[in-house]
Design a protein around this motif. Structure first.
Motif, short mmCIF file in Angstrom:
data_model
loop_
_atom_site.label_atom_id
_atom_site.label_comp_id
_atom_site.label_asym_id
_atom_site.label_seq_id
_atom_site.Cartn_x
_atom_site.Cartn_y
_atom_site.Cartn_z
N SER A 123 -48.48 2.24 90.45
CA SER A 123 -47.72 0.51 89.91
C SER A 123 -47.72 0.05 90.82
CB SER A 123 -46.85 0.58 89.37
OG SER A 123 -45.80 0.62 89.99
N GLY A 124 -47.87 0.09 92.55
CA GLY A 124 -48.09 -0.68 93.43
C GLY A 124 -46.31 -1.60 93.35
N GLU A 125 -45.43 -1.60 92.76
CA GLU A 125 -44.07 -2.74 92.91
C GLU A 125 -43.12 -1.87 93.61
OE1 GLU A 125 -43.35 -3.38 88.88
OE2 GLU A 125 -44.49 -4.29 88.52
N PHE A 151 -44.74 4.89 91.86
CA PHE A 151 -46.11 4.90 92.58
C PHE A 151 -46.89 3.87 92.78
CE2 PHE A 151 -43.03 9.05 93.49
CZ PHE A 151 -42.19 8.30 93.65
N TRP A 187 -48.68 6.13 98.15
CA TRP A 187 -50.16 5.88 96.73
C TRP A 187 -51.17 5.13 97.42
CZ3 TRP A 187 -49.83 8.88 92.50
CH2 TRP A 187 -50.53 9.09 91.46
N HIS A 241 -44.48 3.38 97.10
CA HIS A 241 -45.45 2.63 96.92
C HIS A 241 -46.36 2.39 97.83
CE1 HIS A 241 -42.70 -0.18 99.06
NE2 HIS A 241 -43.48 -1.32 99.17
#
Length: 875
Positions: free
Chosen positions: A473-475, A471, A487, A484
């Motif tokens: 990672s932003g992907e 989550f 987060w 995502h």
């Protein structure tokens, strides 16, 4: 019984005449003698005899039988030599191990002695030894050894009936000069081990682990032995200590865990009555009992046994990784170190300490090592000597409660720094986290004897943390609709990591693990110096980590009152976001099969609805009428954008129940409206659509008939679909308006929406009373988890009765329940289906055929009928 006494009970002394009749008598007598010997070994096992002696005694007994059979069948001077190969050559025979033989002879001798060899092998089988033999010349051995698995069996060859010339001939045939030089063999075995580990998901922490082939199992120890034999010519690992490739402490640990794994394997063969390497549910309880484990207030006997296995496997894997690295250095040579700072350096891409004993000096140095490891993503790992020193430093690592403020801050910096989840994973695998947080050590390797949790508690915790890292990672991940995007809203992400670390730490101590974990979490956060607001958030998340899951799966989250109550418990947006992310990570980290598109949508909808409720203010709860008007207007706008005029929209909406506008989303209402608009009133409508992933939504709108709900449920079941949620609403003009969320039982054979529609239309077009559930046998793994069925009743809204059912899950369960409701002439208005491993928890809002709640006599009649269906033959 002495070792020599055991040998005296074997077939060497069986004296019967030659010939076919004599062979049959010899085999029968030998079979009986072997059975007696095996029974004695089993008794010695139950008496606590060490497993090394038991496998040696069985090997000796089998050796004597094979030699006696050889002498009986093969004439002296025939030019044949006999070897034990593979595990038998290693002298490691468990009760039902393979017995692999090599007959070494030149080609002309092979041909001449073929009848005698066939008689020999048949004689062994008749005597109860399921032996397999390969007949090869030395040249053929060389040729066959091009396959490294064949070579592996041959390098462990042990002579049974073979002179020195034959033994030397075999050694020459498979020597590194002729086939598989040491380095090539090592590289092949490394690849083979990686592929074998991958078959088991690269973890030993499964519900039914493989003792032999799984990661950290006996095969890993065998592989190290084969590498040592090919590389250094030693048949045991202990000589590697003198060669400075293995520490004395490591050798002791490997030998200890080999004995522990070997005892489990010996006992598993006994309780299974056959060659079995997998700790299946069928045998776990029997084996735990045979090994002397007992239940207590905290753990079941089987859980204690399995925890021992998981811990053994973890140690084997840890030392295995170090040894593979040292073998690699043996072939490549030690590269010139590259200094990183005064304390650390690089060796061939591995992180190493520059001064021996540095990690033993101070726990702060251990944390500094992990910080440096996290800061450089190009590192191959820890250097083996540093990993060994870290293992030696473990006893000196202080637990957090006794550590200095500086050391506590160093740990928190690891959580706030780069790759915090990877760091926690490394600390867990290398034993550091269990020393720092003793409560975590208690759940390391702890399994739960159910089908809901497919990993041990520590591995599940790591899986949850890995999901949180994904989550972060932003992907975007198609499995999670909005995680995502949520987060980045977190104020202090490390607080959620702490909640994930502690959420299950209270398991196995008796009592509510959420409450116990919350206490541990508060103590830890206070010791780390967190401010009260942060400590309270972590404590609350641990205590309430099941709240969102239970609310979404067991309550009607389209009901404004449900949302208001949930929002009142959550209180603020930060708690909501953290709880949502923790819930998603927790469910998805419990079992690969547990997370699905339906649960993703449920949780996302609950998160969105609660966020809006908090924004509006809890003092301004949404009324049902307001929600209905809002959803109706939004759905109407969607249909207008598709070109429908207001009269058509109003006409279609008039065919829908009022509650549908309360309980459905606007886009869902628009889809339903499109399904109805081209169908005349009074006709049956069946529509299905894919929701994402492998989930479907199914709509059924039809004139009401007795048994209609049961027929729909049974029809979906017969189509291979599992129902996750069912909503049965009464429509205008004596119609029903039912929606179902379903998943295919076998994702590999997921039907197309059109197939679902056709199949269900066919069912509803016939006599509903003749629609019967499909006959299915219960899956093997469900038979070992017995839940006493429970049926409860409560008052529900609108004068209906709420019936709750808790029982073992099984194929066709919901269809059987629907059949009972049909036979009782009851109407279903809503259903929520929840499955947790082997446990099904289903709830139905029902009424009698006149839409009245059930009186006590009718409730008792329904309870009796349901219990009979739930407790009987699942077919």
């Amino acid at each position: 019984m002495s070792t020599h006494a055991a040998a005296d009970t074997t077939a060497a002394s069986v004296d019967v005449p030659a010939g076919a009749d004599g062979d049959a008598a010899w085999a029968a007598a030998t079979r009986a003698v072997l059975a007696q010997a095996d029974a004695k070994l089993a008794r010695r096992f139950d008496g606590g005899e060490i497993v090394d002696k038991l496998v040696a005694l069985r090997t000796r007994a089998v050796d004597e039988v094979i030699r006696a059979g050889w002498q009986r069948c093969i004439p002296a001077g025939a030019g044949l030599a006999l070897f034990a190969v593979g595990g038998y050559g290693r002298g490691e025979l468990f009760p039902h191990s393979d017995i692999d033989l090599l007959v070494l002879a030149d080609g002309d001798v092979q041909q001449a002695q073929q009848p005698a060899l066939a008689r020999f092998l048949a004689l062994l089988w008749d005597a109860g030894l399921q032996a397999s033999q390969a007949v090869r010349s030395p040249a053929q051995c060389t040729e066959a050894s091009a396959d490294q698995t064949v070579l592996t069996a041959l390098i462990e060859a042990r002579p049974l009936v073979a002179g020195e010339a034959a033994q030397q001939g075999l050694r020459d045939a498979v020597s590194p000069e002729r086939v598989w030089p040491a380095r090539a063999f090592f590289e092949a075995k490394v690849r083979e081990q990686a592929q074998r580990h991958a078959r088991f998901g690269d973890t030993s922490d499964n519900l039914e682990p493989n003792l032999k082939d799984g990661p950290g199992g006996l095969r890993d120890l065998h592989t190290l032995g084969w590498m040592a034999l090919r590389s250094f010519g030693v048949r045991e690992l202990d000589p590697l200590v003198g060669l400075d490739h293995l520490g004395a402490d490591e050798a002791v640990a490997l030998d200890r865990e080999r004995r522990a794994l070997g005892r489990l394997r010996f006992g598993l063969h006994l309780v299974a009555g056959r060659r079995e390497e997998r700790l299946r549910f069928d045998f776990q309880k029997l084996l735990a009992e045979r090994l002397g484990y007992a239940d207590d207030g905290d753990s079941l006997a089987v859980e204690k046994m399995m925890q021992g296995f998981y811990r053994s496997a973890a140690i084997v894997r840890r030392i295995n990784d170090r040894l593979l690295q040292r073998f690699e250095e043996h072939f490549d040579g030690a590269a010139e170190p590259q200094a990183l700072d005064d304390d650390l350096e690089l060796r061939r891409g591995y992180l190493a300490t520059r001064k021996p004993g540095w990690l033993l000096e101070d726990t702060a140095n251990v944390f500094a090592l992990f910080a440096a490891w996290a800061a450089d993503t190009s590192l191959r790992g820890l250097h083996s000597q540093t990993a060994r020193e870290l293992a030696r430093a473990l006893p000196g690592i202080q637990e957090y409660a006794k550590a200095s403020p500086a050391l506590r801050e160093a740990f928190m910096q690891l959580l706030r720094g780069p790759q915090p989840v990877k760091t926690l994973e490394r600390m867990t695998r290398l034993g550091v986290l269990g020393r720092w947080i003793p409560a975590f050590a208690q759940v390391s390797g702890r399994m739960q004897f159910d089908l809901f949790h497919v990993y041990t508690v520590d591995q599940h915790t790591l899986a949850v943390l890995k999901n949180l890292a994904a989550f972060a990672s932003g992907e975007a991940d198609e499995r999670f609709a909005v995680a995502h995007t949520v987060w980045p809203q977190l104020r202090k992400p490390e607080l959620l990591l702490l909640a994930g670390l502690f959420h299950d730490i209270g398991k196995g101590r008796g009592g509510d693990h959420s409450e116990l974990g919350a206490v541990d979490a508060r103590e830890f956060c206070e010791a780390m110096g967190l401010i009260e607001a942060d400590t309270a958030l972590v404590e609350w998340l641990v205590r309430k980590h099941l709240l969102m899951s239970v609310t979404a799966q067991k309550q009607d989250i389209t009901d404004p009152e449900v949302i208001h109550r949930f929002a009142a418990l959550v209180e603020d947006r930060q708690r909501l976001d953290c709880l949502y992310l923790l819930t998603c990570a927790d469910i998805a980290g419990t079992s690969p099969k547990l997370w699905n598109a339906w649960k993703d949508r449920l949780l996302a909808d609950l998160h969105t609805a609660t966020r809006l409720a908090l924004r509006r203010g809890l003092e301004h709860p949404v009324a049902a009428d307001e929600r209905i008007d809002e959803n109706r207007a939004t759905a109407g706008m969607l249909l207008s954008e598709e070109g429908l005029d207001d009269d058509v929209i109003d006409a279609v909406f008039a065919r829908m129940p009022r509650d549908n506008f309360l309980r459905s989303r606007p886009e869902q209402i628009a889809w339903q409206a499109n399904a109805l608009r081209d169908v005349a009133a009074g006709e049956t409508v069946v529509r299905a659509r894919q929701l994402g992933g492998s989930g479907y939504e199914v709509l059924v709108h039809a004139p009401d008939r007795d048994g209609l709900f049961a027929a729909i449920v049974i029809g979906l079941d017969r189509a291979g679909l599992a129902i996750l949620q069912a909503r049965a609403l009464d429509g205008p003009d004596a119609t029903i308006f039912d929606t179902f969320h379903v998943l295919p039982n076998d994702p590999r054979h997921a039907p197309a929406p059109a197939q679902i529609e056709t199949s269900l239309q066919r069912v509803l077009a016939g006599d509903l009373g003749r629609v019967l559930p499909a006959r299915r046998s219960q899956p093997r793994h469900l038979r070992h988890f017995r839940i006493v069925p429970q049926v409860g009743f409560a008052e529900a809204e609108a004068g209906r009765t709420l019936v709750s059912i808790v029982c073992n899950d099984r194929p066709g369960l919901l269809a059987d329940i629907a059949r009972v409701l049909r036979e009782q002439r009851l109407r279903v208005h809503d259903a929520r289906i929840a499955t947790f491993g082997e446990r099904a928890e289903d709830m139905f809002q029902i009424s009698d055929e006149h839409d009245r709640p059930l009186p006590d006599p009718q409730r008792q009649s329904l309870r009796d009928a349901l219990l009979a269906a739930l407790d009987g033959d699942p077919r």
